[in-house]
Write a protein that holds these residues in place. Structure first.
Motif, PDB file in Angstrom:
ATOM      1  N   TYR A  85       0.819  -1.203   0.000  1.00  0.00           N
ATOM      2  CA  TYR A  85       0.000   0.000   0.000  1.00  0.00           C
ATOM      3  C   TYR A  85       0.858   1.259   0.000  1.00  0.00           C
ATOM      4  N   MET A  86       1.947   1.248   0.763  1.00  0.00           N
ATOM      5  CA  MET A  86       2.816   2.416   0.787  1.00  0.00           C
ATOM      6  C   MET A  86       3.386   2.689  -0.601  1.00  0.00           C
ATOM      7  N   GLY A  87       3.820   1.640  -1.290  1.00  0.00           N
ATOM      8  CA  GLY A  87       4.319   1.811  -2.649  1.00  0.00           C
ATOM      9  C   GLY A  87       3.245   2.329  -3.590  1.00  0.00           C
ATOM     10  N   GLY A  88       2.037   1.797  -3.452  1.00  0.00           N
ATOM     11  CA  GLY A  88       0.925   2.269  -4.278  1.00  0.00           C
ATOM     12  C   GLY A  88       0.608   3.730  -4.040  1.00  0.00           C
ATOM     13  N   PHE A  89       0.643   4.152  -2.771  1.00  0.00           N
ATOM     14  CA  PHE A  89       0.369   5.553  -2.466  1.00  0.00           C
ATOM     15  C   PHE A  89       1.476   6.462  -2.989  1.00  0.00           C
ATOM     16  N   ILE A  90       2.704   5.993  -2.942  1.00  0.00           N
ATOM     17  CA  ILE A  90       3.812   6.790  -3.477  1.00  0.00           C
ATOM     18  C   ILE A  90       3.666   6.953  -4.988  1.00  0.00           C
ATOM     19  N   ILE A  91       3.306   5.870  -5.662  1.00  0.00           N
ATOM     20  CA  ILE A  91       3.082   5.956  -7.113  1.00  0.00           C
ATOM     21  C   ILE A  91       1.915   6.897  -7.417  1.00  0.00           C
ATOM     22  N   ALA A  92       0.842   6.785  -6.628  1.00  0.00           N
ATOM     23  CA  ALA A  92      -0.315   7.665  -6.845  1.00  0.00           C
ATOM     24  C   ALA A  92       0.064   9.129  -6.639  1.00  0.00           C
ATOM     25  N   LEU A  93       0.887   9.417  -5.630  1.00  0.00           N
ATOM     26  CA  LEU A  93       1.331  10.793  -5.411  1.00  0.00           C
ATOM     27  C   LEU A  93       2.206  11.290  -6.565  1.00  0.00           C
ATOM     28  N   ALA A  94       3.038  10.413  -7.090  1.00  0.00           N
ATOM     29  CA  ALA A  94       3.875  10.805  -8.228  1.00  0.00           C
ATOM     30  C   ALA A  94       3.016  11.081  -9.456  1.00  0.00           C
ATOM     31  N   ILE A  95       2.012  10.241  -9.678  1.00  0.00           N
ATOM     32  CA  ILE A  95       1.101  10.459 -10.810  1.00  0.00           C
ATOM     33  C   ILE A  95       0.382  11.791 -10.655  1.00  0.00           C
ATOM     34  N   GLU A  96      -0.039  12.101  -9.438  1.00  0.00           N
ATOM     35  CA  GLU A  96      -0.740  13.366  -9.206  1.00  0.00           C
ATOM     36  C   GLU A  96       0.204  14.559  -9.325  1.00  0.00           C
ATOM     37  N   LYS A  97       1.424  14.425  -8.816  1.00  0.00           N
ATOM     38  CA  LYS A  97       2.382  15.541  -8.872  1.00  0.00           C
ATOM     39  C   LYS A  97       2.691  15.940 -10.303  1.00  0.00           C
ATOM     40  N   TRP A  98       2.835  14.975 -11.192  1.00  0.00           N
ATOM     41  CA  TRP A  98       3.203  15.266 -12.569  1.00  0.00           C
ATOM     42  C   TRP A  98       1.982  15.375 -13.481  1.00  0.00           C
ATOM     43  N   ASN A  99       0.788  15.444 -12.874  1.00  0.00           N
ATOM     44  CA  ASN A  99      -0.471  15.626 -13.610  1.00  0.00           C
ATOM     45  C   ASN A  99      -0.710  14.542 -14.660  1.00  0.00           C
ATOM     46  N   LEU A 100      -0.171  13.360 -14.406  1.00  0.00           N
ATOM     47  CA  LEU A 100      -0.399  12.260 -15.332  1.00  0.00           C
ATOM     48  C   LEU A 100      -1.871  11.874 -15.363  1.00  0.00           C
ATOM     49  N   HIS A 101      -2.559  12.000 -14.233  1.00  0.00           N
ATOM     50  CA  HIS A 101      -3.979  11.667 -14.193  1.00  0.00           C
ATOM     51  C   HIS A 101      -4.786  12.590 -15.111  1.00  0.00           C
TER      52      HIS A 101
END
Length: 140
Positions: A85-101
């Protein structure tokens, strides 16, 4: 004010319940676990110190007080599911930071159009595509 009260009340409860065995009638090990639990719960509720720091207190106090050994105390912190879960949340934060979503959403709309059925189809395809590389929790 709540934090200052909690900062004093947590260790006070710990000392009372740990060093006065007659209060609970428990053996040493369960009494140590109860004392640490009261300490941590008080600091957690009052947010006397940041909650992540509070969550590390049992890792230190349980072995010192004889509540349990280091391996058992640390096993809850090193569960593979926690790391997933920690890895998933880190990936989700990276996706959000770089506006990939946002980029994915705009690509879906540009490829599928604005029809609601086609947008749902595009979302399903994007989710299936992203799920190939990251966990489902992070994908959602």
């Amino acid at each position: 004010m709540k934090q200052k009260i909690g900062l004093i009340l947590g260790p006070l409860l710990f000392l009372i319940f740990y060093f006065i065995p007659g209060i609970t009638g428990l053996d040493d090990s369960p009494r140590a676990v109860l004392a640490v639990t009261l300490f941590v719960a008080t600091w957690w509720i009052t947010e006397a110190i940041p909650i992540p720091a509070t969550s590390l207190i049992p890792l230190i106090l349980l072995p010192l007080t004889g509540g349990t050994d280091e391996v058992i105390a640390s096993s809850a912190y090193a569960d593979p599911i926690v790391f997933m879960y920690m890895g998933g949340f880190i990936i989700a934060l990276a996706i959000e930071k770089w506006n990939l979503h946002k980029r994915i959403a705009m690509t879906i709309i540009s490829m599928m159009g604005t029809n609601s059925n086609r947008i749902i189809l595009g979302t399903m395809i994007a989710t299936a595509f992203i799920s190939m590389w990251i966990s489902n929790a992070a994908t959602a």
